[in-house]
Design a protein around this motif. Structure first.
Motif, PDB file in Angstrom:
ATOM      1  N   GLY A 105       0.754  -1.244   0.000  1.00  0.00           N
ATOM      2  CA  GLY A 105       0.000   0.000   0.000  1.00  0.00           C
ATOM      3  C   GLY A 105       0.787   1.297   0.000  1.00  0.00           C
ATOM      4  N   TYR A 106       2.104   1.230  -0.189  1.00  0.00           N
ATOM      5  CA  TYR A 106       2.869   2.478  -0.201  1.00  0.00           C
ATOM      6  C   TYR A 106       2.918   3.082  -1.607  1.00  0.00           C
ATOM      7  N   ILE A 107       3.202   4.374  -1.640  1.00  0.00           N
ATOM      8  CA  ILE A 107       3.291   5.095  -2.912  1.00  0.00           C
ATOM      9  C   ILE A 107       4.736   5.569  -3.075  1.00  0.00           C
ATOM     10  N   PRO A 108       5.556   4.789  -3.768  1.00  0.00           N
ATOM     11  CA  PRO A 108       6.975   5.130  -3.867  1.00  0.00           C
ATOM     12  C   PRO A 108       7.281   6.141  -4.968  1.00  0.00           C
ATOM     13  N   TYR A 149       4.258  -3.573 -16.600  1.00  0.00           N
ATOM     14  CA  TYR A 149       3.508  -4.805 -16.870  1.00  0.00           C
ATOM     15  C   TYR A 149       2.840  -5.325 -15.602  1.00  0.00           C
ATOM     16  N   SER A 150       3.504  -5.111 -14.457  1.00  0.00           N
ATOM     17  CA  SER A 150       2.921  -5.549 -13.187  1.00  0.00           C
ATOM     18  C   SER A 150       1.890  -4.565 -12.657  1.00  0.00           C
ATOM     19  N   GLY A 151       1.748  -3.425 -13.341  1.00  0.00           N
ATOM     20  CA  GLY A 151       0.726  -2.452 -12.945  1.00  0.00           C
ATOM     21  C   GLY A 151       0.956  -1.865 -11.562  1.00  0.00           C
ATOM     22  N   LYS A 152       2.185  -1.509 -11.237  1.00  0.00           N
ATOM     23  CA  LYS A 152       2.489  -1.014  -9.898  1.00  0.00           C
ATOM     24  C   LYS A 152       2.456   0.510  -9.843  1.00  0.00           C
ATOM     25  N   HIS A 170       1.788  16.637  -6.589  1.00  0.00           N
ATOM     26  CA  HIS A 170       0.512  16.426  -5.890  1.00  0.00           C
ATOM     27  C   HIS A 170      -0.435  15.584  -6.757  1.00  0.00           C
ATOM     28  N   ALA A 171      -0.471  15.906  -8.039  1.00  0.00           N
ATOM     29  CA  ALA A 171      -1.403  15.207  -8.938  1.00  0.00           C
ATOM     30  C   ALA A 171      -1.050  13.731  -9.061  1.00  0.00           C
ATOM     31  N   ILE A 172       0.231  13.425  -9.201  1.00  0.00           N
ATOM     32  CA  ILE A 172       0.582  12.014  -9.421  1.00  0.00           C
ATOM     33  C   ILE A 172       0.476  11.204  -8.135  1.00  0.00           C
ATOM     34  N   ALA A 173       0.621  11.888  -6.994  1.00  0.00           N
ATOM     35  CA  ALA A 173       0.457  11.173  -5.719  1.00  0.00           C
ATOM     36  C   ALA A 173      -0.997  10.716  -5.569  1.00  0.00           C
ATOM     37  N   ALA A 174      -1.909  11.531  -6.074  1.00  0.00           N
ATOM     38  CA  ALA A 174      -3.335  11.222  -5.941  1.00  0.00           C
ATOM     39  C   ALA A 174      -3.820  10.268  -7.025  1.00  0.00           C
ATOM     40  N   PHE A 175      -2.983  10.053  -8.035  1.00  0.00           N
ATOM     41  CA  PHE A 175      -3.356   9.230  -9.187  1.00  0.00           C
ATOM     42  C   PHE A 175      -2.849   7.807  -8.982  1.00  0.00           C
ATOM     43  N   ASP A 176      -3.693   6.820  -9.305  1.00  0.00           N
ATOM     44  CA  ASP A 176      -3.287   5.437  -9.087  1.00  0.00           C
ATOM     45  C   ASP A 176      -2.744   4.841 -10.388  1.00  0.00           C
ATOM     46  N   GLY A 177      -1.451   4.593 -10.442  1.00  0.00           N
ATOM     47  CA  GLY A 177      -0.856   3.986 -11.633  1.00  0.00           C
ATOM     48  C   GLY A 177       0.565   4.466 -11.822  1.00  0.00           C
ATOM     49  N   LEU A 222      -2.453  20.713 -11.360  1.00  0.00           N
ATOM     50  CA  LEU A 222      -2.198  20.110 -12.665  1.00  0.00           C
ATOM     51  C   LEU A 222      -3.211  18.985 -12.850  1.00  0.00           C
ATOM     52  N   ILE A 223      -3.925  19.038 -13.952  1.00  0.00           N
ATOM     53  CA  ILE A 223      -4.885  17.964 -14.219  1.00  0.00           C
ATOM     54  C   ILE A 223      -4.254  17.036 -15.249  1.00  0.00           C
ATOM     55  N   ILE A 224      -4.017  15.808 -14.826  1.00  0.00           N
ATOM     56  CA  ILE A 224      -3.340  14.849 -15.695  1.00  0.00           C
ATOM     57  C   ILE A 224      -4.164  14.630 -16.968  1.00  0.00           C
ATOM     58  N   GLY A 225      -3.507  14.738 -18.106  1.00  0.00           N
ATOM     59  CA  GLY A 225      -4.194  14.472 -19.371  1.00  0.00           C
ATOM     60  C   GLY A 225      -4.960  15.645 -19.940  1.00  0.00           C
ATOM     61  N   LYS A 226      -4.872  16.790 -19.256  1.00  0.00           N
ATOM     62  CA  LYS A 226      -5.632  17.954 -19.718  1.00  0.00           C
ATOM     63  C   LYS A 226      -4.638  19.029 -20.148  1.00  0.00           C
ATOM     64  N   ALA A 227      -4.599  19.315 -21.449  1.00  0.00           N
ATOM     65  CA  ALA A 227      -3.657  20.307 -21.963  1.00  0.00           C
ATOM     66  C   ALA A 227      -3.980  21.689 -21.409  1.00  0.00           C
TER      67      ALA A 227
END
Ligand SMILES: Cc1ncc(C[n+]2csc(CCOP(=O)(O)OP(=O)(O)O)c2C)c(N)n1
Lengths: 281, 316
Positions: B74-77, B100-103, B154-161, B182-187
């Protein structure tokens, strides 16, 4: 003049070159360079059989040297220039635009004396093993030398190479580790302890010589021994106990000068401690 | 539109600041570094959260594998090293153990591109965006300044993947809003225009701002869009802009092969074939020099973007 005295005079000039080069471009790595100056001086001006006048990539019939810890390029460039691979005046172009003396050594601009690009750590010993195997295929009795950092030993590829060299009896290979105990984030013993390096390499099947890498006599004696013990089935390793920053008092005993350039005043203080023996470039 | 420079800061410091903040906010955030704490500006995190920091020494492959392992539980490295050692050196570790492992690993990469400067080509990776965007499921983010890099963390910490976050070494104009997420995927639309669409990323966004200001003086109304998320690409925003302007310039500190321009060219070729000019490195390695010298030598300057815009317009 005794051979030792002569080598020490060369080393003093090389150290001057190093601090002047990094000062001129305000970047680069003086600490490790100064620590390895004695070893590279002994190799290039005493031990290795080389033909600097006519640099040939394949180096058939010559001893070869590979610098795996490419960040200490200042000492490598100074040694190559002072040994005649290219003109010493070119040292002034270090790290500047359009220079052959890139921040990390490269074959890309065709600098004589360089046979492999390095800078990304951990890759040099594998290349040296390949070159040593090529020498065997060519029935070439000369040796292949490679120098690595101690922090660099943390890279897994180093140990893949160490297994290979012993397992495949690469006995024309003489590796060395700049065992200065320092890396970027602090002492190696804190960042990621290496344990007993000598015992580790020996367990892998290497002959290991611990020595003071800043003692010219000890260095040339050990190199002589390594040549004598070559071609007897085992790769050999010189564990060079060195001081990062050796020769400049305020650069010794700290990792601060790993990758920092002296300012004008620090340059003056450093040069005052290093005799100009062969003429500055 | 006016672009006000608040100060000059390195994007890696934006990473360091963001990492420290999310470290405070979220006890699941952990960080790893391979002997480059100072260069990555991770000092504050290391100091205040020592139990959540893993110094791996100079062993990047091991670091990526450890990061993958830390997600199991459950950690976010967040891994930190130079961009070359974050990608090229560890490609298979990222491919197998992370992508490939989807971590949920955040690969944070500093000193990307030519502007690393004097260290030279061994360290100046110009292929990383390409390598990372080719991996299925990998998100690729290249913020343009300090504030945006901080927001990206901040955005990537909140994003799962898995995410590749690319930033750099030199101090550059910091001009985006300090509070804008920053909104991921939004230009990010920076300037509306009608004559040409300029899509820029990373350090070249500021160069593109200088370019559109010059073009405006010459009566050319360029549209400028900051593509901070290279993958997933904001197809909709790009197609909308190009339908209006009918010609395109892309600008990035990366090889033309595999970069932002290549992604946009693919999108347009499939949906809306349009003349396109690419400001990027043309199949060459870099070299030692100052950041500004190198941007000039490899054709990544404001003047190059201006010339590309005029050429794109002439091809309509
Ligand atoms: C693969 C790789 N990772 C990280 C770096 C960045 N780096 C350059 S030198 C260095 C420390 C090297 O330590 P050591 O081998 O002990 O050399 P010294 O500091 O003693 O000169 C690091 C981490 C690099 N050049 N290559």
């Amino acid at each position: 003049m005794s051979e030792i005295k002569n080598l020490q005079r060369i080393a003093s000039q090389v150290r001057r070159d190093i601090v002047r080069m990094v000062h001129a471009c305000q970047s680069g790595h003086p600490g490790g360079s100064l620590g390895c100056t004695d070893y590279l001086t002994a190799l290039y001006f005493h031990e290795m059989k080389i033909k600097p006048e006519v640099f040939e990539m394949d180096g058939v019939g010559e001893d070869l040297f590979f610098l795996s810890n490419g960040h200490i390029s200042p000492v490598f460039y100074s040694i190559l220039a002072r040994r005649g691979y290219f003109d010493v005046s070119e040292l002034g172009s270090f790290r500047k635009l359009h220079s052959r003396l890139q921040g990390h050594p490269t074959t890309h601009e065709g600098l004589p004396g360089v046979r492999m690009s390095s800078g990304s750590l951990g890759q040099g010993m594998s290349v040296a093993i390949g070159a040593a195997q090529a020498k065997k295929l060519n029935n070439d009795q000369s040796l292949v030398f490679v120098l690595m950092g101690d922090g660099e030993q943390q890279e897994g590829q180093v140990w893949e190479a160490a297994i290979n060299a012993a397992g495949k009896n690469v006995d024309n290979l003489v590796a060395a580790i700049d065992f200065n105990g320092q890396q970027i984030d602090g002492p190696v013993s804190k960042v990621m302890p290496l344990g007993d390096l000598k015992a580790k390499y020996e367990a892998f099947g290497w002959i290991v010589y611990p020595l003071n890498g800043n003692d010219m006599q000890e260095v040339i004696d050990t190199l002589k021994l390594a040549r004598k013990n070559a071609f007897q089935g085992k790769p050999q390793l010189l564990l060079l106990k060195t001081e990062m920053g050796q020769g400049v008092d305020f650069m010794v005993g700290t990792h601060k000068w790993h990758g920092a350039a002296p300012n004008d005043e620090q340059l003056r203080l450093a040069l005052a401690q290093l005799e100009e023996t062969l003429g500055d470039y | 539109m006016e672009f006000k420079i608040q100060n000059y800061q390195d994007t890696r410091s934006g990473f360091g600041a963001g990492l420290y903040e999310i470290g405070k906010l979220n006890p699941k955030v952990v960080a790893l570094c391979a002997d480059l704490i100072g260069s990555l500006k991770m000092d504050a995190f290391v100091k205040d959260f020592p139990e959540r920091f893993f110094q791996t020494g100079i062993s990047e492959a091991n670091m990526i594998g450890m990061a993958a392992g830390l997600t199991i539980g459950g950690y976010i490295p967040f891994t930190g090293t130079f961009a070359n050692f974050s990608t090229g050196r560890v490609y298979d570790q990222i491919r197998q153990s992370v992508a490939y492992s989807g971590k949920n690993v955040k690969i944070c990469a500093s000193h990307a591109g030519l502007t690393l400067g004097e260290d030279g080509a061994t360290h100046q990776i110009l292929e990383d965006i390409g390598m990372m965007k080719m991996l299925p499921g990998m998100t690729v983010i290249v913020p343009c300044d300090y504030n945006q890099t901080r927001a990206a963390v901040h955005a990537i910490a909140a994003f799962d993947g898995p995410v590749y976050l690319r930033f750099g070494r030199p101090k550059v104009p910091n001009f985006t809003s300090e509070t804008e997420p920053l909104i991921i995927g939004k230009a990010q639309m920076l300037q509306e225009g009608t004559d040409v669409s300029i899509f820029a990323t990373g350090h070249l966004v500021w160069k593109a701002i200088e370019a559109i200001q010059q073009l405006e003086k010459e009566g050319i109304h360029a549209e400028l869009i900051n593509i901070h998320t290279i993958k997933p690409l904001d197809n909709e925003a790009i197609l909308r802009s190009v339908s209006k302007t009918k010609c395109v310039v892309t600008a990035e500190e990366h090889q033309r092969n595999g970069g932002l321009g290549d992604s946009i060219a693919q999108l347009l070729a499939l949906n809306l074939p349009t003349p396109i000019e690419m400001v990027a490195v043309d199949d060459q390695f870099g070299q030692s020099g100052t950041p500004e010298e190198l941007l000039g030598l490899y054709g990544l300057e404001t003047a190059d973007i201006i010339a590309a815009a005029k050429k794109a317009i002439s091809r309509k």
